[in-house]
Motif scaffolding. Structure first.
Motif, PDB file in Angstrom:
ATOM      1  N   MET A   1       0.858  -1.190   0.000  1.00  0.00           N
ATOM      2  CA  MET A   1       0.000   0.000   0.000  1.00  0.00           C
ATOM      3  C   MET A   1       0.886   1.229   0.000  1.00  0.00           C
ATOM      4  SD  MET A   1      -2.819   1.217   2.811  1.00  0.00           S
ATOM      5  CE  MET A   1      -1.562   1.375   4.071  1.00  0.00           C
ATOM      6  N   THR A   2       0.621   2.132  -0.905  1.00  0.00           N
ATOM      7  CA  THR A   2       1.403   3.357  -0.986  1.00  0.00           C
ATOM      8  C   THR A   2       0.485   4.550  -0.944  1.00  0.00           C
ATOM      9  OG1 THR A   2       1.347   3.324  -3.393  1.00  0.00           O
ATOM     10  CG2 THR A   2       3.215   2.246  -2.342  1.00  0.00           C
ATOM     11  N   ASN A   3       1.073   5.667  -0.543  1.00  0.00           N
ATOM     12  CA  ASN A   3       0.325   6.915  -0.499  1.00  0.00           C
ATOM     13  C   ASN A   3       1.239   8.006  -1.022  1.00  0.00           C
ATOM     14  OD1 ASN A   3      -1.445   8.995   0.019  1.00  0.00           O
ATOM     15  ND2 ASN A   3      -0.922   9.115   2.195  1.00  0.00           N
ATOM     16  N   SER A   4       1.132   8.289  -2.316  1.00  0.00           N
ATOM     17  CA  SER A   4       2.069   9.196  -2.963  1.00  0.00           C
ATOM     18  C   SER A   4       1.673  10.648  -2.836  1.00  0.00           C
ATOM     19  CB  SER A   4       2.201   8.823  -4.449  1.00  0.00           C
ATOM     20  OG  SER A   4       0.929   8.846  -5.071  1.00  0.00           O
ATOM     21  N   SER A   5       0.415  10.955  -2.575  1.00  0.00           N
ATOM     22  CA  SER A   5      -0.035  12.338  -2.518  1.00  0.00           C
ATOM     23  C   SER A   5      -0.029  12.824  -1.079  1.00  0.00           C
ATOM     24  CB  SER A   5      -1.447  12.457  -3.103  1.00  0.00           C
ATOM     25  OG  SER A   5      -2.337  11.636  -2.401  1.00  0.00           O
ATOM     26  N   PRO A   6       0.367  14.083  -0.846  1.00  0.00           N
ATOM     27  CA  PRO A   6       0.374  14.613   0.521  1.00  0.00           C
ATOM     28  C   PRO A   6      -1.042  14.753   1.064  1.00  0.00           C
ATOM     29  CG  PRO A   6       0.825  16.361  -1.071  1.00  0.00           C
ATOM     30  CD  PRO A   6       0.819  15.078  -1.847  1.00  0.00           C
ATOM     31  N   THR A   7      -1.182  14.593   2.381  1.00  0.00           N
ATOM     32  CA  THR A   7      -2.486  14.718   3.021  1.00  0.00           C
ATOM     33  C   THR A   7      -2.404  15.773   4.101  1.00  0.00           C
ATOM     34  OG1 THR A   7      -1.916  12.943   4.564  1.00  0.00           O
ATOM     35  CG2 THR A   7      -3.117  12.328   2.574  1.00  0.00           C
ATOM     36  N   PRO A   8      -3.477  16.523   4.321  1.00  0.00           N
ATOM     37  CA  PRO A   8      -3.452  17.543   5.379  1.00  0.00           C
ATOM     38  C   PRO A   8      -3.292  16.913   6.749  1.00  0.00           C
ATOM     39  CG  PRO A   8      -5.661  17.289   4.445  1.00  0.00           C
ATOM     40  CD  PRO A   8      -4.743  16.503   3.567  1.00  0.00           C
ATOM     41  N   GLY A   9      -2.621  17.634   7.657  1.00  0.00           N
ATOM     42  CA  GLY A   9      -2.323  17.099   8.972  1.00  0.00           C
ATOM     43  C   GLY A   9      -3.541  16.802   9.818  1.00  0.00           C
ATOM     44  N   TRP A  10      -4.670  17.478   9.540  1.00  0.00           N
ATOM     45  CA  TRP A  10      -5.867  17.269  10.356  1.00  0.00           C
ATOM     46  C   TRP A  10      -6.657  16.045   9.924  1.00  0.00           C
ATOM     47  CZ3 TRP A  10      -9.942  17.026   7.123  1.00  0.00           C
ATOM     48  CH2 TRP A  10      -9.861  17.706   5.907  1.00  0.00           C
ATOM     49  N   LEU A  11      -6.348  15.471   8.746  1.00  0.00           N
ATOM     50  CA  LEU A  11      -7.209  14.431   8.192  1.00  0.00           C
ATOM     51  C   LEU A  11      -7.201  13.164   9.032  1.00  0.00           C
ATOM     52  CD1 LEU A  11      -9.112  13.497   5.984  1.00  0.00           C
ATOM     53  CD2 LEU A  11      -7.114  12.793   4.636  1.00  0.00           C
ATOM     54  N   ALA A  12      -6.003  12.642   9.360  1.00  0.00           N
ATOM     55  CA  ALA A  12      -5.934  11.382  10.099  1.00  0.00           C
ATOM     56  C   ALA A  12      -6.583  11.482  11.482  1.00  0.00           C
ATOM     57  CB  ALA A  12      -4.477  10.920  10.205  1.00  0.00           C
ATOM     58  N   PRO A  13      -6.289  12.527  12.293  1.00  0.00           N
ATOM     59  CA  PRO A  13      -6.976  12.618  13.591  1.00  0.00           C
ATOM     60  C   PRO A  13      -8.491  12.761  13.461  1.00  0.00           C
ATOM     61  CG  PRO A  13      -5.127  14.150  13.501  1.00  0.00           C
ATOM     62  CD  PRO A  13      -5.266  13.572  12.150  1.00  0.00           C
ATOM     63  N   SER A  14      -8.948  13.470  12.428  1.00  0.00           N
ATOM     64  CA  SER A  14     -10.385  13.640  12.233  1.00  0.00           C
ATOM     65  C   SER A  14     -11.047  12.314  11.878  1.00  0.00           C
ATOM     66  CB  SER A  14     -10.659  14.671  11.135  1.00  0.00           C
ATOM     67  OG  SER A  14     -10.135  15.935  11.491  1.00  0.00           O
ATOM     68  N   LEU A  15     -10.411  11.549  10.978  1.00  0.00           N
ATOM     69  CA  LEU A  15     -10.951  10.241  10.608  1.00  0.00           C
ATOM     70  C   LEU A  15     -10.926   9.291  11.803  1.00  0.00           C
ATOM     71  CD1 LEU A  15      -9.259   9.782   7.112  1.00  0.00           C
ATOM     72  CD2 LEU A  15     -11.691  10.208   7.541  1.00  0.00           C
ATOM     73  N   LEU A  16      -9.852   9.322  12.574  1.00  0.00           N
ATOM     74  CA  LEU A  16      -9.736   8.464  13.751  1.00  0.00           C
ATOM     75  C   LEU A  16     -10.844   8.763  14.755  1.00  0.00           C
ATOM     76  CD1 LEU A  16      -7.570   6.392  15.043  1.00  0.00           C
ATOM     77  CD2 LEU A  16      -6.940   8.345  16.440  1.00  0.00           C
ATOM     78  N   THR A  17     -11.090  10.050  15.008  1.00  0.00           N
ATOM     79  CA  THR A  17     -12.113  10.442  15.981  1.00  0.00           C
ATOM     80  C   THR A  17     -13.512  10.088  15.484  1.00  0.00           C
ATOM     81  OG1 THR A  17     -10.714  12.265  16.735  1.00  0.00           O
ATOM     82  CG2 THR A  17     -13.056  12.370  17.292  1.00  0.00           C
ATOM     83  N   GLY A  18     -13.795  10.396  14.219  1.00  0.00           N
ATOM     84  CA  GLY A  18     -15.121  10.094  13.674  1.00  0.00           C
ATOM     85  C   GLY A  18     -15.415   8.615  13.666  1.00  0.00           C
ATOM     86  N   PHE A  19     -14.457   7.808  13.196  1.00  0.00           N
ATOM     87  CA  PHE A  19     -14.648   6.362  13.162  1.00  0.00           C
ATOM     88  C   PHE A  19     -14.824   5.806  14.576  1.00  0.00           C
ATOM     89  CE2 PHE A  19     -12.636   2.056  13.018  1.00  0.00           C
ATOM     90  CZ  PHE A  19     -13.633   1.427  12.281  1.00  0.00           C
ATOM     91  N   GLY A  20     -14.000   6.282  15.525  1.00  0.00           N
ATOM     92  CA  GLY A  20     -14.090   5.787  16.886  1.00  0.00           C
ATOM     93  C   GLY A  20     -15.406   6.118  17.565  1.00  0.00           C
ATOM     94  N   LEU A  21     -15.901   7.344  17.369  1.00  0.00           N
ATOM     95  CA  LEU A  21     -17.180   7.725  17.973  1.00  0.00           C
ATOM     96  C   LEU A  21     -18.327   6.895  17.416  1.00  0.00           C
ATOM     97  CD1 LEU A  21     -16.834  11.628  18.098  1.00  0.00           C
ATOM     98  CD2 LEU A  21     -16.835  10.043  20.044  1.00  0.00           C
ATOM     99  N   LEU A  22     -18.330   6.680  16.101  1.00  0.00           N
ATOM    100  CA  LEU A  22     -19.412   5.912  15.493  1.00  0.00           C
ATOM    101  C   LEU A  22     -19.381   4.451  15.937  1.00  0.00           C
ATOM    102  CD1 LEU A  22     -19.449   7.356  11.852  1.00  0.00           C
ATOM    103  CD2 LEU A  22     -21.244   7.592  13.572  1.00  0.00           C
ATOM    104  N   LEU A  23     -18.224   3.812  15.804  1.00  0.00           N
ATOM    105  CA  LEU A  23     -18.149   2.387  16.138  1.00  0.00           C
ATOM    106  C   LEU A  23     -18.190   2.142  17.641  1.00  0.00           C
ATOM    107  CD1 LEU A  23     -17.979  -0.011  14.099  1.00  0.00           C
ATOM    108  CD2 LEU A  23     -17.611   2.253  13.134  1.00  0.00           C
ATOM    109  N   GLY A  24     -17.902   3.163  18.444  1.00  0.00           N
ATOM    110  CA  GLY A  24     -18.010   3.005  19.884  1.00  0.00           C
ATOM    111  C   GLY A  24     -19.439   2.817  20.368  1.00  0.00           C
ATOM    112  N   THR A  25     -20.417   3.140  19.524  1.00  0.00           N
ATOM    113  CA  THR A  25     -21.818   2.937  19.902  1.00  0.00           C
ATOM    114  C   THR A  25     -22.286   1.503  19.673  1.00  0.00           C
ATOM    115  OG1 THR A  25     -22.704   3.501  17.709  1.00  0.00           O
ATOM    116  CG2 THR A  25     -22.307   5.322  19.226  1.00  0.00           C
ATOM    117  N   VAL A  26     -21.526   0.708  18.912  1.00  0.00           N
ATOM    118  CA  VAL A  26     -22.009  -0.614  18.509  1.00  0.00           C
ATOM    119  C   VAL A  26     -22.165  -1.583  19.684  1.00  0.00           C
ATOM    120  CG1 VAL A  26     -21.518  -2.634  17.075  1.00  0.00           C
ATOM    121  CG2 VAL A  26     -21.220  -0.342  16.137  1.00  0.00           C
TER     122      VAL A  26
END
Length: 296
Positions: A1-26
């Protein structure tokens, strides 16, 4: 798996928080659903199938359907087994016994187990603070299991913690596998749809062993299942994108959001009460997670 394009610094923490909040309800939804008579395999199956179809619909709308090569089908089945079918079934099996809050503590362990596997397979060099973090995390689990801690419900054997810990071990295996075998030139969204549907297919044979119902029997159970499908679909729209931009070890830290979410929801909606010993144990686990990811 590669990731050649730069990503904004806020993206990973935002995805981590959103995914965790949603799946934490299961875990909460799983326990409430079990109280309506829906079996654990049925809940896991319909949750994965419904969410998979929802993500597939998004893929079709974006004209990026999941590829169907032999390699992709293998990826869907193996990632579905290690990321959906087996860990979810183990967790839903223990939720009625341990409670939604305590079961959600297992979500804190994938980063520890992911690192332990990486050390075992010599993918990473051993460092004292990281090995210490793994040992602290396991110590926190033992604190919950100790009878003098009073953290387990009455008449519940500490042996129920074994399947609760087996689930994050399987998730850790899946974290490493998905990065290692990511099909080239394939976007995260189609892989997420294939992963969910692959996990659903693997759960079908278990319906014959279900001790409860295999379909929602009333409006309440149907609404609970629809809620589980909705939060799962929403979470998996973020899930593999998070793995793509941040990697498996960072992804595995989603438990730092899911665990307090599950504990809070268990307290608020199920009347589950945890003594100071449980909170100390959870703090020890999170110190272990922090140590394993100190440089990150």
């Amino acid at each position: 798996m590669t990731n050649s394009s730069p990503t904004p610094g806020w993206l990973a923490p935002s995805l981590l928080t959103g995914f965790g909040l949603l799946l934490g309800t299961v875990p909460l939804l799983a326990k409430l659903s079990a109280q309506t008579g829906l079996s654990e395999p049925a809940f896991a199956l319909w949750q994965a199938l419904g969410a998979g179809l929802a993500v597939l619909a998004v893929c079709v709308a974006k004209r990026t359907p999941p590829p169907l090569s032999i390699r992709h089908l293998r990826y869907y089945l193996l990632s579905g087994l290690t990321g959906i079918a087996l860990p979810n079934l183990l967790l839903y099996w223990v939720v009625p016994r341990l409670g939604a809050g305590l079961a959600s503590v297992s979500y804190a362990f994938p980063p520890l187990f992911t690192l332990a596997l990486a050390l075992l397979w010599r993918m990473e060099r051993p460092r004292l603070h990281r090995v210490g973090g793994i040992l602290l995390g396991l110590a926190g689990a033992l604190m919950i299991a100790l009878p003098q801690g009073g953290s387990l419900p009455a008449a519940v054997s500490p042996w129920w913690l074994l399947p609760a810990l087996a689930a994050p071990l399987v998730l850790a295996i899946g974290n490493i596998y998905r990065s290692h075998d990511w099909p080239p030139d394939t976007a995260p969204l189609p892989l997420a749809a294939g992963m969910l549907l692959g996990g659903a297919v693997e759960l079908i044979p278990l319906l014959g062993t279900a001790s409860g119902g295999i379909l929602p029997i009333d409006e309440a159970s149907a609404l609970l299942l629809l809620a589980a499908i909705a939060v799962t679909a929403g979470g998996y729209l973020m899930f593999l994108e998070l793995q793509r931009v941040a990697g498996p070890v960072y992804l595995s830290q989603v438990g730092t959001v899911m665990t307090p979410t599950g504990l809070a929801l268990g307290t608020l909606f199920l009347g589950e009460h945890y003594g100071a010993w449980v909170w100390v144990a959870v703090a020890v686990i999170f110190v272990g997670v922090a140590l394993t990811n100190w440089r990150r």
